[in-house]
Design a protein around this motif. Sequence first.
Motif, PDB file in Angstrom:
ATOM      1  N   GLN A  15       0.827  -1.219   0.000  1.00 36.41           N
ATOM      2  CA  GLN A  15       0.000   0.000   0.000  1.00 36.41           C
ATOM      3  C   GLN A  15       0.856   1.261   0.000  1.00 36.41           C
ATOM      4  O   GLN A  15       0.449   2.304  -0.507  1.00 36.41           O
ATOM      5  N   SER A  16       2.068   1.186   0.553  1.00 34.21           N
ATOM      6  CA  SER A  16       2.931   2.368   0.635  1.00 34.21           C
ATOM      7  C   SER A  16       3.353   2.860  -0.749  1.00 34.21           C
ATOM      8  O   SER A  16       3.710   4.023  -0.914  1.00 34.21           O
ATOM      9  N   ARG A  18       1.607   3.607  -3.062  1.00 31.11           N
ATOM     10  CA  ARG A  18       0.694   4.695  -3.414  1.00 31.11           C
ATOM     11  C   ARG A  18       0.624   5.762  -2.315  1.00 31.11           C
ATOM     12  O   ARG A  18       0.645   6.955  -2.588  1.00 31.11           O
ATOM     13  N   SER A  19       0.544   5.316  -1.065  1.00 30.48           N
ATOM     14  CA  SER A  19       0.292   6.255   0.033  1.00 30.48           C
ATOM     15  C   SER A  19       1.474   7.161   0.370  1.00 30.48           C
ATOM     16  O   SER A  19       1.271   8.334   0.688  1.00 30.48           O
ATOM     17  N   GLU A  22       1.682  10.118  -2.116  1.00 30.25           N
ATOM     18  CA  GLU A  22       0.526  11.000  -1.908  1.00 30.25           C
ATOM     19  C   GLU A  22       0.711  11.862  -0.667  1.00 30.25           C
ATOM     20  O   GLU A  22       0.461  13.065  -0.692  1.00 30.25           O
ATOM     21  N   GLU A  23       1.141  11.249   0.419  1.00 26.62           N
ATOM     22  CA  GLU A  23       1.330  11.985   1.671  1.00 26.62           C
ATOM     23  C   GLU A  23       2.487  12.979   1.568  1.00 26.62           C
ATOM     24  O   GLU A  23       2.416  14.079   2.114  1.00 26.62           O
ATOM     25  N   LYS A  26       1.200  15.897  -0.397  1.00 25.41           N
ATOM     26  CA  LYS A  26       0.162  16.551   0.411  1.00 25.41           C
ATOM     27  C   LYS A  26       0.772  17.473   1.470  1.00 25.41           C
ATOM     28  O   LYS A  26       0.221  18.524   1.778  1.00 25.41           O
TER      29      LYS A  26
END
Length: 50
Positions: A15-16, A18-19, A22-23, A26
């Motif tokens: 999952q990281s 993508r995350s 993004e973070e 952000k």
Amino acid sequence: MKIGEVLQVIADCPQSFRSVPEEAVKHGYQLITEPEKVGQDIYFYIKVVK
């Protein structure tokens, strides 16, 4: 961290992929390279720009 410094993040969670980018964006950081997968690990290089 100071402006211009680069943080290496090593993750092993799929999952990281993508995350983490993004973070980073952000929160005002810059992903300098595409995530690189080596075995189970995923490497990210994030630059402080603010």
